[in-house]
Scaffold this motif. Sequence first.
Motif, PDB file in Angstrom:
ATOM      1  N   ARG A 227      29.082  -1.154   0.195  1.00 56.46           N
ATOM      2  CA  ARG A 227      29.968  -2.294  -0.053  1.00 56.46           C
ATOM      3  C   ARG A 227      30.127  -2.446  -1.567  1.00 56.46           C
ATOM      4  O   ARG A 227      29.248  -2.062  -2.330  1.00 56.46           O
ATOM      5  N   THR A 228      31.237  -3.007  -1.974  1.00 54.45           N
ATOM      6  CA  THR A 228      31.437  -3.303  -3.393  1.00 54.45           C
ATOM      7  C   THR A 228      31.411  -4.805  -3.580  1.00 54.45           C
ATOM      8  O   THR A 228      32.081  -5.547  -2.860  1.00 54.45           O
ATOM      9  N   LEU A 229      30.626  -5.227  -4.560  1.00 57.75           N
ATOM     10  CA  LEU A 229      30.415  -6.657  -4.798  1.00 57.75           C
ATOM     11  C   LEU A 229      30.879  -7.045  -6.194  1.00 57.75           C
ATOM     12  O   LEU A 229      30.976  -6.203  -7.089  1.00 57.75           O
ATOM     13  N   CYS A 230      31.153  -8.320  -6.358  1.00 56.88           N
ATOM     14  CA  CYS A 230      31.449  -8.869  -7.674  1.00 56.88           C
ATOM     15  C   CYS A 230      30.593 -10.108  -7.880  1.00 56.88           C
ATOM     16  O   CYS A 230      30.522 -10.992  -7.016  1.00 56.88           O
ATOM     17  N   SER A 231      29.925 -10.137  -9.035  1.00 52.11           N
ATOM     18  CA  SER A 231      29.146 -11.316  -9.444  1.00 52.11           C
ATOM     19  C   SER A 231      29.802 -11.886 -10.694  1.00 52.11           C
ATOM     20  O   SER A 231      30.247 -11.137 -11.570  1.00 52.11           O
ATOM     21  N   ARG A 232      29.856 -13.214 -10.807  1.00 49.46           N
ATOM     22  CA  ARG A 232      30.498 -13.804 -11.983  1.00 49.46           C
ATOM     23  C   ARG A 232      29.685 -14.975 -12.504  1.00 49.46           C
ATOM     24  O   ARG A 232      28.970 -15.651 -11.757  1.00 49.46           O
ATOM     25  N   SER A 233      29.808 -15.177 -13.819  1.00 58.11           N
ATOM     26  CA  SER A 233      29.083 -16.258 -14.481  1.00 58.11           C
ATOM     27  C   SER A 233      29.775 -16.588 -15.799  1.00 58.11           C
ATOM     28  O   SER A 233      30.456 -15.737 -16.385  1.00 58.11           O
ATOM     29  N   LYS A 234      29.575 -17.801 -16.278  1.00 55.84           N
ATOM     30  CA  LYS A 234      30.109 -18.189 -17.586  1.00 55.84           C
ATOM     31  C   LYS A 234      29.224 -17.705 -18.723  1.00 55.84           C
ATOM     32  O   LYS A 234      29.619 -17.740 -19.880  1.00 55.84           O
ATOM     33  N   SER A 235      28.020 -17.244 -18.391  1.00 57.32           N
ATOM     34  CA  SER A 235      27.082 -16.709 -19.377  1.00 57.32           C
ATOM     35  C   SER A 235      26.596 -15.350 -18.909  1.00 57.32           C
ATOM     36  O   SER A 235      26.385 -15.139 -17.707  1.00 57.32           O
ATOM     37  N   ILE A 236      26.414 -14.427 -19.834  1.00 51.58           N
ATOM     38  CA  ILE A 236      25.924 -13.118 -19.438  1.00 51.58           C
ATOM     39  C   ILE A 236      24.531 -13.211 -18.834  1.00 51.58           C
ATOM     40  O   ILE A 236      24.119 -12.362 -18.048  1.00 51.58           O
ATOM     41  N   TRP A 237      23.795 -14.283 -19.152  1.00 55.06           N
ATOM     42  CA  TRP A 237      22.427 -14.445 -18.652  1.00 55.06           C
ATOM     43  C   TRP A 237      22.393 -15.147 -17.296  1.00 55.06           C
ATOM     44  O   TRP A 237      21.333 -15.296 -16.701  1.00 55.06           O
ATOM     45  N   GLY A 238      23.572 -15.556 -16.799  1.00 54.91           N
ATOM     46  CA  GLY A 238      23.620 -16.193 -15.489  1.00 54.91           C
ATOM     47  C   GLY A 238      23.602 -17.711 -15.593  1.00 54.91           C
ATOM     48  O   GLY A 238      23.675 -18.279 -16.677  1.00 54.91           O
ATOM     49  N   PRO A 239      23.522 -18.398 -14.444  1.00 59.53           N
ATOM     50  CA  PRO A 239      23.387 -17.847 -13.077  1.00 59.53           C
ATOM     51  C   PRO A 239      24.703 -17.282 -12.553  1.00 59.53           C
ATOM     52  O   PRO A 239      25.780 -17.695 -12.976  1.00 59.53           O
TER      53      PRO A 239
END
Length: 714
Positions: A227-239
Amino acid sequence: MKQIIILTFFILISHLPTASAQTSWTADNGNGTFTNPLFYDEFSDPDILRVGDDYYLAGTTMHAVPGLVILHSKDLVNWENISYCFDRFDFDDEAFSLKNHKEIYGQGVWAPAIRCANGQFYVFTNVNGKGLQCYTSKDIRGPWKHHNMQGRIYDLSVLFDDDGKIYAIHGYGEVKCTELKPDMSGPKEETERVIIPEGNAVGEGHHMYKINGMYYLISTDYKPNGRTLCSRSKSIWGPYETITITADETFGYHAAPLTQVPRGVKYRIGEDGTPFGLPAVDKDATACTNIHQGGIVEDQNGQWWALLMMDFHSIGRTVTLAPITWKDGWPMLGLEGNLGRAPRTWLKPQIEVRGKEQEERIFQPHAPYDRSDNFNYSLTSRHSPLTSLKPIWQWNHNPDDTKWSLKNGRLRLQSMPAEQLMWARNTLTQRVIGPASVATVELYVQGMKDGDVAGLGNINVPCSWIGVTKDDSRLHLRCFEQAVNDTVTLGIAATDGTIKKVWLRMVGDYDHDQAHYEYSLNGEDYHQIGREMPLSYQLITFQGSRHALFAFNHKGKQGGYAEFDNFTVVEPKADRSGNIPYGKSFRIINLATGRPAIALEHGLLHDTYAKDNSKLTRFRIIDKGQGQVILQCEDGRYVFCAGYGLAGDVRLTTDVSKAEVFMWQDYLDHEFMLMSMRTHRYIGKSPTTGSPYSMDFTGVDPARRNGAVFRWEE
């Protein structure tokens, strides 16, 4: 009235598209569309980069050299090999050169990240046992400078952030971020942090982007399947929050047999007699045949595209191109109305061609490589400066440059000691090309000495070859298949000068994972030797099948030499200009039911018994340009969809203005799907319920038996 309708129909179909015949697979259909895969040969772990009007694609090359391949394109569909980052591994380690029974099969270069910043290009990659490597150059064509950054960072993505910091994102499940030193001397100490904890269904093969101030991480997971997923955040460190952006898009390809070594068996690369297993395939399972790992890119018009790989039978892993639709801030693969799936055939990126470049070959349909080779090189020929051979060729591990040469328009390989093909140094390889191809080479045997073996092989696990052996002053033709540890030997002549060369051939049907060898003594009459061999997908060398020109001495001697000439690759299915049945009357057979579609007088599209050949089962297509068609029954009625979703009947109408416009999805061998340009869904019929046709199928299953794939019969 019916006569007028039929006359109008024949006038409409008289304008048929023209396309030049292709001799090697190219995704470009020549009519403004492309058909996946982009390449019908192996290109693993693709990472995409756009710089201005130019696109660059970097990929895995494992143990082969030259290594770290880079392709170039202007339109994301037609590609050309323009560079390798190095011509040989520069590590002081015998394993990189196949010396003393040491090897790096399944290791070497993998999962690169290509970037452009600070006025230069960067290609990052891992080399097993050596850590993180980086290659830099002001010019994408090289020369490249090697930086050994060491550190345990692999399968990474690299982000040059707006504040000048450089981040490497890596790890499986538990995703980490580490800052890199700007001089590429290594990771910054004590900067590694976990940015996505284990338990969030995130995988590996990361591709990090910063888009409109938001950090997007594209990754792939293979548990329980790809599967291909996408994760997103306003900061490179998360969340980070994570969703799946594509799943189950196999384009109708099921998994290939996966090479197995029985538990408890000590396996060595190249060892004959290993009891390999090629288990039966579950044709309904997705496994990792679906499109998964890869990168995304924005074109000049603001349209986004994904270039993802799929595990593609014995070919290995290959690359696909899919449009992206942004939905609620997520880069979903596919088209509105059918997100998460991708068309096999779709419109090419609408990229304007500028200036004189319009006439260049790079904008015309073409394959990325010239596969055939007569070895008649001159110093001014346009070949890779790294090898003096065509860019398609790669050596199996570092070659011994004192033991090969180009002489009198032939490739000469000197025999060095080796027990078996997989241990033979100076083996020259290129990837096989699908869906079917025939590779032929002329082998000159006059320079062979006692114990020499030379020929044409398939570097895979298990491997195989056809060749000539010289033992006790006699020449024999021999075929070897490692899967069953079987050898077929034919005596061809004494060494009295009567046999100077033989023709060797591999005939491959890679869509069906099978191949066989043939030989000829006159270049005209070919004879099969050995059986039709099953081919496998395997994760031991992490490469697909490869043609191999080889020479070694099985008696442990420094032997003579073999010469090769006129290596040719013929692709019988490369020309797809006749795959859409323009101007033909044809029946539409549903692969799932085996029955032809029929335009019922009641007004529905249904199916009938297999031998029904009435005019209500005969159809023609009206060309709408760019691969788009209208389907018309021979009685003059047109196919359209009435309603919505699964309840949307496929019906017939005499009003051409209501006719559904489809994008023809070419699945080769007269197989196809029909995707509505209005809903981006497919016509299909359940093979079990007895319901008529509807237009709400999201795509095809791996076995092509869910009712959405057809075969046309003229």
